[in-house]
Design a protein around this motif. Structure first.
Motif, PDB file in Angstrom:
ATOM      1  N   LEU A  73       0.756  -1.207  -0.209  1.00  0.00           N
ATOM      2  CA  LEU A  73       0.114   0.135  -0.102  1.00  0.00           C
ATOM      3  C   LEU A  73       0.864   1.123   0.166  1.00  0.00           C
ATOM      4  N   LYS A  74       2.007   1.306   0.789  1.00  0.00           N
ATOM      5  CA  LYS A  74       3.028   2.418   0.652  1.00  0.00           C
ATOM      6  C   LYS A  74       3.459   2.485  -0.745  1.00  0.00           C
ATOM      7  N   ASN A  75       3.686   1.569  -1.452  1.00  0.00           N
ATOM      8  CA  ASN A  75       4.313   1.606  -2.808  1.00  0.00           C
ATOM      9  C   ASN A  75       3.095   2.522  -3.769  1.00  0.00           C
ATOM     10  N   ILE A  76       1.863   2.048  -3.448  1.00  0.00           N
ATOM     11  CA  ILE A  76       0.910   2.691  -4.455  1.00  0.00           C
ATOM     12  C   ILE A  76       0.653   3.956  -4.066  1.00  0.00           C
ATOM     13  N   ILE A  77       0.649   4.483  -2.890  1.00  0.00           N
ATOM     14  CA  ILE A  77       0.553   5.761  -2.525  1.00  0.00           C
ATOM     15  C   ILE A  77       1.911   6.577  -2.768  1.00  0.00           C
ATOM     16  N   ALA A  78       3.110   6.032  -2.684  1.00  0.00           N
ATOM     17  CA  ALA A  78       4.290   6.960  -3.169  1.00  0.00           C
ATOM     18  C   ALA A  78       4.590   6.953  -4.781  1.00  0.00           C
ATOM     19  N   GLN A  79       3.989   6.236  -5.516  1.00  0.00           N
ATOM     20  CA  GLN A  79       3.856   6.347  -6.803  1.00  0.00           C
ATOM     21  C   GLN A  79       2.822   7.359  -7.332  1.00  0.00           C
ATOM     22  N   GLU A  80       1.946   7.679  -6.692  1.00  0.00           N
ATOM     23  CA  GLU A  80       1.245   8.707  -7.197  1.00  0.00           C
ATOM     24  C   GLU A  80       2.011  10.202  -7.263  1.00  0.00           C
ATOM     25  N   PRO A  81       1.802  10.990  -8.121  1.00  0.00           N
ATOM     26  CA  PRO A  81       2.432  12.272  -8.498  1.00  0.00           C
ATOM     27  C   PRO A  81       1.824  13.134  -7.323  1.00  0.00           C
ATOM     28  N   SER A  82       0.697  13.207  -6.846  1.00  0.00           N
ATOM     29  CA  SER A  82       0.123  13.904  -5.901  1.00  0.00           C
ATOM     30  C   SER A  82       0.684  13.356  -4.417  1.00  0.00           C
ATOM     31  N   GLY A  83       1.114  12.272  -4.310  1.00  0.00           N
ATOM     32  CA  GLY A  83       1.377  11.547  -2.963  1.00  0.00           C
ATOM     33  C   GLY A  83       0.222  11.384  -2.204  1.00  0.00           C
ATOM     34  N   CYS A  84      -0.914  11.199  -2.794  1.00  0.00           N
ATOM     35  CA  CYS A  84      -1.954  10.840  -1.993  1.00  0.00           C
ATOM     36  C   CYS A  84      -3.027   9.835  -2.834  1.00  0.00           C
ATOM     37  N   ILE A  85      -3.846   9.141  -2.291  1.00  0.00           N
ATOM     38  CA  ILE A  85      -4.831   8.365  -3.015  1.00  0.00           C
ATOM     39  C   ILE A  85      -6.275   8.530  -2.231  1.00  0.00           C
ATOM     40  N   PRO A  86      -7.370   8.317  -2.801  1.00  0.00           N
ATOM     41  CA  PRO A  86      -8.743   8.206  -2.304  1.00  0.00           C
ATOM     42  C   PRO A  86      -8.697   6.483  -1.906  1.00  0.00           C
ATOM     43  N   ILE A  87      -9.679   6.546  -0.959  1.00  0.00           N
ATOM     44  CA  ILE A  87      -9.758   4.993  -0.514  1.00  0.00           C
ATOM     45  C   ILE A  87     -10.373   4.363  -1.418  1.00  0.00           C
ATOM     46  N   SER A  88     -11.187   4.889  -2.385  1.00  0.00           N
ATOM     47  CA  SER A  88     -11.755   4.158  -3.592  1.00  0.00           C
ATOM     48  C   SER A  88     -10.621   3.396  -4.393  1.00  0.00           C
ATOM     49  N   ALA A  89      -9.616   4.060  -4.519  1.00  0.00           N
ATOM     50  CA  ALA A  89      -8.492   3.675  -5.450  1.00  0.00           C
ATOM     51  C   ALA A  89      -7.812   2.225  -5.049  1.00  0.00           C
ATOM     52  N   VAL A  90      -8.020   1.926  -3.692  1.00  0.00           N
ATOM     53  CA  VAL A  90      -7.439   0.534  -3.203  1.00  0.00           C
ATOM     54  C   VAL A  90      -8.223  -0.366  -2.506  1.00  0.00           C
ATOM     55  N   SER A  91      -9.762   0.121  -2.168  1.00  0.00           N
ATOM     56  CA  SER A  91     -10.769  -0.584  -1.448  1.00  0.00           C
ATOM     57  C   SER A  91     -11.042  -1.834  -1.917  1.00  0.00           C
ATOM     58  N   LYS A  92     -11.074  -2.065  -3.348  1.00  0.00           N
ATOM     59  CA  LYS A  92     -11.211  -3.465  -3.964  1.00  0.00           C
ATOM     60  C   LYS A  92     -10.233  -4.176  -4.252  1.00  0.00           C
ATOM     61  N   ARG A  93      -9.024  -3.750  -3.851  1.00  0.00           N
ATOM     62  CA  ARG A  93      -7.713  -4.509  -4.152  1.00  0.00           C
ATOM     63  C   ARG A  93      -7.067  -5.307  -2.908  1.00  0.00           C
ATOM     64  N   GLY A  94      -7.981  -5.470  -1.874  1.00  0.00           N
ATOM     65  CA  GLY A  94      -7.409  -6.152  -0.713  1.00  0.00           C
ATOM     66  C   GLY A  94      -7.046  -7.563  -0.869  1.00  0.00           C
ATOM     67  N   ILE A  95      -7.618  -8.325  -1.585  1.00  0.00           N
ATOM     68  CA  ILE A  95      -7.254  -9.638  -1.975  1.00  0.00           C
ATOM     69  C   ILE A  95      -5.825  -9.497  -2.773  1.00  0.00           C
ATOM     70  N   GLU A  96      -5.942  -8.940  -3.773  1.00  0.00           N
ATOM     71  CA  GLU A  96      -4.304  -8.661  -4.469  1.00  0.00           C
ATOM     72  C   GLU A  96      -3.199  -8.244  -3.693  1.00  0.00           C
ATOM     73  N   LEU A  97      -3.414  -7.328  -2.662  1.00  0.00           N
ATOM     74  CA  LEU A  97      -2.419  -6.642  -2.042  1.00  0.00           C
ATOM     75  C   LEU A  97      -2.062  -7.661  -0.654  1.00  0.00           C
ATOM     76  N   GLY A  98      -2.889  -8.616  -0.492  1.00  0.00           N
ATOM     77  CA  GLY A  98      -2.511  -9.604   0.965  1.00  0.00           C
ATOM     78  C   GLY A  98      -3.320  -8.931   2.224  1.00  0.00           C
ATOM     79  N   VAL A  99      -4.366  -7.784   1.966  1.00  0.00           N
ATOM     80  CA  VAL A  99      -4.597  -7.240   3.152  1.00  0.00           C
ATOM     81  C   VAL A  99      -5.699  -8.300   3.754  1.00  0.00           C
ATOM     82  N   PRO A 100      -5.450  -8.411   4.959  1.00  0.00           N
ATOM     83  CA  PRO A 100      -6.649  -9.280   5.533  1.00  0.00           C
ATOM     84  C   PRO A 100      -7.736  -9.019   6.035  1.00  0.00           C
ATOM     85  N   MET A 101      -8.181  -7.594   5.902  1.00  0.00           N
ATOM     86  CA  MET A 101      -9.337  -7.145   6.208  1.00  0.00           C
ATOM     87  C   MET A 101      -9.819  -5.947   5.307  1.00  0.00           C
TER      88      MET A 101
END
Length: 428
Positions: A73-101
Motif C-alpha cells: 500500500l505504501k508503494n501505491i501511494i508513493a507512486q502517485e504524483p500527488s502523493g495521496c490517494i482516495p480510499i476508492s483507489a485501493v478499497s477493492k484490491r485487498g485480496i491482490e495486496l494481501g490485506v486480511p481485512m
C-alpha cells in the motif's frame, strides 16, 4: 564342507557375484564415486521439536507477514504524483495486496505510516504517507539504486539452482518479497538485468527467465569453508554444516552417530548437477539440506514460510518429502509456529559470528517495523484519551443530574411552604 554341500550352479553364481563386488573397483569408474554411496544407515531419523524463544522473538521475521501488505500500500501511494490517494483507489484490491481485512480499516491501523484526511470531493477519506514513512521510502529507493548489482546476483543464483537454469516468471514473482526485489524489477529488464538473463517461453507455455553462466558459482557454505581453511574446492570434499542446538534439545545416541557420519559426506553444491544421485541416499539428503541452506541465505530475513518453499519442489528438482529435511536437522533449521503458520529459519544467520551475508534491504524493513510498533502506541493513547473524555462527560452528566434533583427538591419544598401559608391565611 561348505563347497562340497553346494551345487556347481550355486557355486558359480556365488563366485561371479563375489568377483564383481571385489574387483570392480580396479577398473575406471564411469560414474562419480558418490553415485555408489550406500543409503542412510539410520533412515527413520525423528528429531523432537523444541520451542526456542530466541527465534520466536525475532521481529523482522514474524512481522514480515504483516509488513508485506503495508509496503504494498505504501508503494501505491508513493507512486502517485500527488502523493495521496482516495480510499476508492485501493478499497477493492485487498485480496491482490494481501490485506486480511477491509483496506480502510487496515490503513487506519497504522497512523504512523498512513495519514488520513478528507478529500477535495464528496468528503471521502484520502490517505497519504507520514513524514517518517516518506523518509524511509526515500532510503529504500536509494538502496534499490545502489544495490542493484547485489539484487541481480541474488536473482541469478536463485535461477541457477533450478533445473535447466530457468524459472517461470510466476515463481520469481511469488518469491520477490523474500529476495527483496522491488515490484518493478522485471518490468524494466534493460535497467535491472544484464546480458546473462533472457526471457524464454517454457515447454508448458509459461513465460520464464533463464540464466546463462559459464563461471564457477560458489555457495555460501563453500565460501565460508574456504575462509576457515577447511575446504579447497574439490568435488569430493566434505563440508560440515554449522550446528546450533536449541537449549534443552537432546539427541539419542544412534541419531548422534548418524549425524556425525552425515557430516563426513562430500558436499554437493546446489549449483552442480545432481541427477545422478540416488534419491534415497544420504548424499541426496545432504544435497537437499545444502540447497535449503543456500536458498535461505539469499532471502532478506533468511527465513520463509514453509508452504512457500514447498511450491519450489518441481522447478528445483526437490524430493516429494523435502519437508522432512527441516525436521531431521533441527540444529540447522528452526521451525517457528508463530502467526498461525510454519516459518523456516536458518539458524546460522542469527548466531553471533554468522558468515551469512546480510541483505541490504533488511535495515529498511526494520525501520518500517518500528513505525508499525509506534502505531500501536498511538492507537493505545487514542483509546485512553477517548476513555478519559468519556469519563469526564459521564461525570458531567451525573453532576447535572444531581443539580436537577436539588432543584426539584427546592421547588417541591417551596411549593409545600406556599400551600401551608395559603391554608393558614384561609383559617384566619
Amino acid at each position: 564342507m561348505f563347497i562340497i554341500s553346494c551345487s556347481s550352479k550355486t557355486l558359480k553364481k556365488f563366485l561371479s557375484s563375489s568377483e564383481r563386488s571385489i574387483f570392480s573397483v580396479q577398473y575406471p569408474l564411469h560414474n562419480p564415486p558418490y553415485a555408489y554411496t550406500q543409503t542412510s544407515n539410520y533412515v527413520n531419523v525423528y528429531m523432537e521439536w523444541k520451542k526456542d524463544p530466541s527465534y520466536d522473538s525475532i521481529e523482522q521475521i514474524h512481522k514480515s507477514i504483516e509488513l508485506k501488505p503495508v509496503v504494498a500500500l505504501k508503494n501505491i501511494i508513493a507512486q502517485e504524483p500527488s502523493g495521496c490517494i482516495p480510499i476508492s483507489a485501493v478499497s477493492k484490491r485487498g485480496i491482490e495486496l494481501g490485506v486480511p481485512m477491509k483496506v480502510a480499516r487496515f490503513l487506519r491501523l497504522y497512523p504512523s505510516i498512513f495519514e488520513e484526511f478528507s478529500g477535495p470531493k464528496y468528503n471521502l477519506p484520502w490517505f497519504r504517507l507520514t513524514r517518517e514513512a516518506v523518509e524511509i521510502d526515500r532510503e529504500e529507493r536509494r538502496i534499490y539504486e545502489d544495490c542493484r548489482k547485489d539484487l541481480r546476483e541474488r536473482l541469478k543464483r536463485f535461477i541457477l539452482m533450478s533445473k535447466g537454469k530457468v524459472l517461470p516468471l510466476k515463481i520469481i514473482k511469488g518469491m520477490q518479497w523474500y529476495l527483496g526485489l522491488p515490484d518493478d524489477f522485471l518490468l524494466y529488464p534493460e535497467r535491472n538485468l544484464d546480458g546473462s538473463f533472457r526471457f524464454v517461453e517454457m515447454e508448458d507455455g509459461l513465460n520464464g527467465l533463464a540464466v546463462e553462466n559459464e563461471e564457477k558459482v560458489w555457495s555460501a557454505m563453500q565460501k565460508s569453508a574456504m575462509q576457515r581453511g577447511v575446504y579447497s574446492g574439490g568435488s569430493m570434499e566434505a563440508i560440515e554444516f554449522q550446528l546450533f542446538p536449541s537449549k534443552g534439545l537432546r539427541l539419542r545416541r544412534k541419531i548422534t552417530y548418524w549425524l556425525e557420519e552425515f557430516q563426513k559426506l562430500p558436499y554437493i553444491s546446489p549449483y552442480e548437477e545432481f541427477s545422478h544421485l540416488d534419491p534415497d541416499s544420504d548424499m541426496a539428503e545432504k544435497r537437499v539440506v545444502g540447497f535449503l541452506h543456500e536458498l535461505l541465505s539469499l532471502f532478506v530475513e533468511h527465513s520463509a514460510e514453509r508452504k512457500k518453499l514447498l511450491c519450489l519442489k518441481k522447478c528445483m528438482g526437490l524430493p516429494q518429502k523435502v519437508h522432512k529435511a527441516f525436521e531431521r536437522h533441527p540444529h540447522i533449521f528452526y521451525l517457528s509456529l508463530m502467526n498461525k503458520t510454519c516459518t523456516v529459519i536458518l539458524k546460522e544467520a542469527y548466531c553471533n559470528q554468522s558468515t551469512i551475508e546480510k541483505h541490504p534491504l533488511l535495515s529498511v524493513r526494520k525501520k518500517y517495523i518500528n513505525l508499525m510498533k509506534e502505531s500501536v502506541v498511538i492507537l493505545k493513547n487514542r483509546r485512553l484519551s477517548n476513555r478519559f473524555v468519556n469519563q469526564e462527560n459521564l461525570s458531567l452528566a451525573l453532576d447535572l443530574d444531581y443539580v436537577d434533583e436539588d432543584s426539584r427538591e427546592r421547588a417541591k419544598s417551596s411549593f409545600h411552604n406556599s400551600q401551608s401559608y395559603v391554608r393558614e391565611a384561609c383559617d384566619n
